[in-house]
Design a protein around this motif. Structure first.
Motif, short mmCIF file in Angstrom:
data_model
loop_
_atom_site.label_atom_id
_atom_site.label_comp_id
_atom_site.label_asym_id
_atom_site.label_seq_id
_atom_site.Cartn_x
_atom_site.Cartn_y
_atom_site.Cartn_z
N SER A 194 32.60 81.53 57.65
CA SER A 194 33.66 81.60 56.65
C SER A 194 34.89 82.23 57.28
O SER A 194 34.83 82.85 58.36
CB SER A 194 33.22 82.44 55.44
N ILE A 195 36.01 82.10 56.59
CA ILE A 195 37.27 82.62 57.08
C ILE A 195 37.29 84.14 57.06
O ILE A 195 38.11 84.78 57.72
CB ILE A 195 38.44 82.04 56.25
N ASN A 196 36.38 84.76 56.31
CA ASN A 196 36.33 86.22 56.19
C ASN A 196 35.54 86.87 57.32
O ASN A 196 35.57 88.10 57.47
CB ASN A 196 35.71 86.61 54.84
N GLU A 197 34.84 86.08 58.10
CA GLU A 197 34.11 86.64 59.23
C GLU A 197 35.08 87.09 60.32
O GLU A 197 36.19 86.56 60.43
CB GLU A 197 33.16 85.59 59.81
N PRO A 198 34.67 88.05 61.16
CA PRO A 198 35.49 88.40 62.33
C PRO A 198 35.70 87.18 63.22
O PRO A 198 34.84 86.30 63.29
CB PRO A 198 34.66 89.48 63.03
N LEU A 199 36.83 87.15 63.89
CA LEU A 199 37.12 86.01 64.76
C LEU A 199 36.05 85.88 65.84
O LEU A 199 35.69 86.86 66.50
CB LEU A 199 38.49 86.18 65.42
N PRO A 200 35.55 84.66 66.04
CA PRO A 200 34.46 84.45 67.01
C PRO A 200 34.99 84.35 68.43
O PRO A 200 35.33 83.27 68.91
CB PRO A 200 33.86 83.11 66.55
N VAL A 201 35.07 85.50 69.12
CA VAL A 201 35.64 85.47 70.47
C VAL A 201 34.57 85.58 71.55
O VAL A 201 34.76 85.14 72.67
CB VAL A 201 36.67 86.61 70.64
N LEU A 202 33.44 86.20 71.22
CA LEU A 202 32.39 86.35 72.21
C LEU A 202 31.06 85.88 71.62
O LEU A 202 30.92 85.71 70.41
CB LEU A 202 32.26 87.82 72.64
N GLY A 203 30.08 85.68 72.47
CA GLY A 203 28.76 85.30 72.00
C GLY A 203 28.58 83.79 71.96
O GLY A 203 29.52 83.02 72.11
N PRO A 204 27.34 83.36 71.72
CA PRO A 204 27.04 81.92 71.70
C PRO A 204 27.62 81.24 70.47
O PRO A 204 27.90 81.87 69.46
CB PRO A 204 25.50 81.89 71.67
N ASP A 205 27.79 79.93 70.59
CA ASP A 205 28.26 79.15 69.45
C ASP A 205 27.18 79.10 68.38
O ASP A 205 25.98 79.23 68.65
CB ASP A 205 28.61 77.72 69.89
N LEU A 206 27.64 78.86 67.15
CA LEU A 206 26.69 78.66 66.06
C LEU A 206 25.93 77.34 66.27
O LEU A 206 26.42 76.44 66.96
CB LEU A 206 27.43 78.63 64.72
N PRO A 207 24.76 77.22 65.69
CA PRO A 207 24.05 75.93 65.79
C PRO A 207 24.90 74.79 65.24
O PRO A 207 25.80 75.00 64.42
CB PRO A 207 22.81 76.16 64.93
N ALA A 208 24.63 73.59 65.71
CA ALA A 208 25.39 72.42 65.27
C ALA A 208 25.38 72.31 63.75
O ALA A 208 24.35 72.48 63.10
CB ALA A 208 24.80 71.16 65.89
N ASN A 209 26.57 72.04 63.20
CA ASN A 209 26.78 71.84 61.76
C ASN A 209 26.65 73.13 60.94
O ASN A 209 26.73 73.09 59.71
CB ASN A 209 25.82 70.79 61.19
N ALA A 210 26.42 74.28 61.61
CA ALA A 210 26.29 75.53 60.86
C ALA A 210 27.65 76.13 60.53
O ALA A 210 27.85 76.75 59.50
CB ALA A 210 25.46 76.53 61.65
N GLY A 211 28.61 75.97 61.47
CA GLY A 211 29.93 76.55 61.27
C GLY A 211 30.78 75.71 60.33
O GLY A 211 30.92 74.51 60.51
N LYS A 212 31.33 76.36 59.31
CA LYS A 212 32.16 75.65 58.35
C LYS A 212 33.65 75.87 58.59
O LYS A 212 34.47 75.18 58.02
CB LYS A 212 31.79 76.09 56.93
N ILE A 213 33.98 76.86 59.44
CA ILE A 213 35.37 77.14 59.79
C ILE A 213 35.51 76.96 61.30
O ILE A 213 34.71 77.48 62.08
CB ILE A 213 35.77 78.56 59.38
N ILE A 214 36.53 76.24 61.70
CA ILE A 214 36.75 75.93 63.11
C ILE A 214 38.04 76.59 63.59
O ILE A 214 39.08 76.51 62.93
CB ILE A 214 36.83 74.41 63.33
N TYR A 215 37.94 77.27 64.73
CA TYR A 215 39.11 77.81 65.42
C TYR A 215 39.28 77.01 66.71
O TYR A 215 38.44 77.10 67.62
CB TYR A 215 38.92 79.29 65.75
N ASP A 216 40.33 76.24 66.76
CA ASP A 216 40.52 75.33 67.90
C ASP A 216 41.94 75.51 68.45
O ASP A 216 42.92 75.43 67.71
CB ASP A 216 40.31 73.88 67.46
N VAL A 217 42.03 75.77 69.75
CA VAL A 217 43.32 75.77 70.44
C VAL A 217 43.34 74.53 71.31
O VAL A 217 42.60 74.44 72.30
CB VAL A 217 43.51 77.04 71.29
N HIS A 218 44.16 73.56 70.94
CA HIS A 218 44.17 72.27 71.61
C HIS A 218 45.43 72.09 72.44
O HIS A 218 46.56 72.19 71.91
CB HIS A 218 44.09 71.15 70.56
N ALA A 219 45.24 71.88 73.73
CA ALA A 219 46.37 71.57 74.61
C ALA A 219 46.71 70.09 74.42
O ALA A 219 46.28 69.22 75.16
CB ALA A 219 46.02 71.86 76.06
#
Length: 483
Positions: free
Chosen positions: A316-341
């Protein structure tokens, strides 16, 4: 447009550039993409840790300067990390890129004005450059590609200033231009392509003059009251090109290496260049087996394969920003933080079309001139618009064509040195439409501008890494190759 409105326009463009680069600069308290190299290398200069990098040192030295200034001028930040090797805030290693990157739109505006003396063209060029995504992304992180462009464009702007001045002022601008080109090359070797564009234009002008004198026999073509840009180019002699745009860039390039060679004594000046060349030769073929975002040169203009510099998901958007640690399992994350070049898609597509239009315009202009003369002669003077077309096409080509022979893995950011001239091409086209007395052409100019600005706003979340739902993220990924 008077000078005051012109200045207000330039200041507004600069403020917009600053805003989109500094807003949430420390959003991700980690190392993004190649910050794992360049932010660390910049810190290594300050902590006196030797290292090897596959590029010349200037970009990292500037990042080091930013870190040093940031450690002495405390920003209002809360987040820090030790990922660079020292306890630093993301602001420390990012702010100088954000600040200096904000000048790129102004440099493009300056080039447009020196080419045409048209304030409207300059403002449109600056605005379009300010709303491009890849330049925003590259300026928001401790990366070095913006410095190739900054110094390359600065060199071109100063060279055009030299053409528009005489005697001592011309020499002074040529000297500073040579320094700027040397700095571009001292960031990455492909900064040499900016200088190659000047060489090609200068050689073209002298060859054109030589052939023209051989085949033209009309007195009215040999005496012109106003000097054309081609004539001004031939007023720069070979010794000036060799000294100011050959020797000086080489000296500047060599001097910039001194701090690095004093830190890392493993290789001397010659040997370190052999090692860099060997490093690039080992990068492998230009395919997805080497790196998932490898993209050949022909994929760049149409924006076929942009890059994700950062991608994390959260529940969710209320969670701390995901900067470290493994990714969530596929389809588990409902909020995406993407920096696209990724560039502004419509700006890039329209820019390619405008560049093709300029190439066609040059061909048609020559054919029409030959038909009017009924014999083979060469025009001694170019119109302003023909000169603009020649300048942009030559510089676009010198920054793109060399990549056609490169077999190593290349990425979309390598197109940044060429696309700035494509931005000038679409800005010129829109300016021509808006200046026209024909309402349909004016409507085309307005429509193109609105589409580019709307596209900027629409894709801005993936430039800034703002939280998006899966649906909103997919809405912006129009093609599978974009992901």
């Amino acid at each position: 447009m008077n000078k005051n409105w012109f200045r207000i326009g330039l200041v507004s463009i600069f403020l917009l550039s600053l805003a989109v680069r500094f807003w949430g600069l420390d959003r991700f308290n980690t190392l993004v993409f190649d910050e794992v190299y360049y932010a660390k290398f910049g810190n290594n200069y300050l902590t006196h840790v030797p290292f090897f990098d596959g590029h010349p040192p200037l970009g990292k030295l500037i990042i080091a300067l930013g870190i040093w200034l940031g450690s002495h001028v405390k920003f209002l930040y809360e987040s820090v990390n030790g990922l660079t090797g020292s306890l630093r805030s993301p602001w420390d290693y990012r702010w100088i890129n954000a600040f200096l990157g904000s000048f790129i739109p102004l440099l493009n505006a300056g080039i447009a004005y020196q080419l045409s003396s048209r304030r409207s063209f300059a403002l449109i060029a600056g605005l379009f450059t300010a709303v491009d995504g890849i330049f925003i992304v590259e300026s928001r992180y401790a990366l070095i590609n913006i410095y190739i462009v900054i110094f390359g464009l600065l060199g071109h702007w100063l060279f055009l200033l030299a053409l528009n001045h005489q005697k001592q002022q011309r020499k002074l601008f040529l000297i500073i231009s040579g320094i700027a080109f040397g700095c571009s090359i001292a960031t990455k070797w492909n900064g040499l392509f900016f200088l190659a564009g000047v060489y090609c234009l200068w050689l073209f002008a002298w060859i054109w003059q030589f052939i023209g004198r051989k085949i033209n026999h009309h007195a009215e073509e040999t005496h012109q009251q106003n000097e054309s840009p081609l004539q001004k180019l031939t007023q720069i002699y070979a010794w000036q090109i060799i000294l100011f745009l050959g020797v000086i860039p080489l000296i500047v390039y060599s001097l910039i290496w001194i701090p690095h060679l004093q830190l890392d004594t493993k290789y001397g000046f010659i040997e370190v260049h052999k090692q860099i060349l060997s490093f690039h030769e080992r990068l492998g073929g230009n395919n997805a087996n080497v790196h998932p975002y490898c993209a050949a040169w022909y994929k760049w203009p149409l924006l076929i394969r942009p890059m994700a510099y950062y991608y994390k998901t959260a529940h969710s958007i209320n969670e701390p920003l995901p900067v470290l640690g493994p990714d969530l399992p596929a389809n588990a994350g409902k909020i995406i933080y993407d920096v696209h070049a990724m560039g502004n898609p419509f700006l890039w597509w329209f820019s390619v079309a405008a560049m093709l239009f300029l190439i066609g315009m040059l061909i048609v202009s020559m054919v029409m001139f030959l038909q009017q003369k009924k014999q083979f002669t060469l025009p001694k003077n170019f119109t302003v618009d023909t000169w603009i077309a020649l300048y942009l096409v030559v510089n676009y080509a010198t920054n793109l064509v060399p990549w056609m022979r490169v077999s190593r893995c290349a990425f979309i950011y390598h197109y940044m040195t060429a696309v700035v001239f494509a931005f000038l091409a679409i800005a010129w086209f829109v300016d021509q439409c808006l200046r026209s007395y024909h309402y349909p052409l004016q409507a085309i100019g307005v429509s193109l501008s609105i589409i580019i600005l709307v596209a900027f706003v629409f894709w801005l979340p993936i430039y800034l890494g703002l939280p998006l739902t899966t649906e909103l993220y997919r809405l912006r990924m129009w093609f599978n190759s974009w992901i």
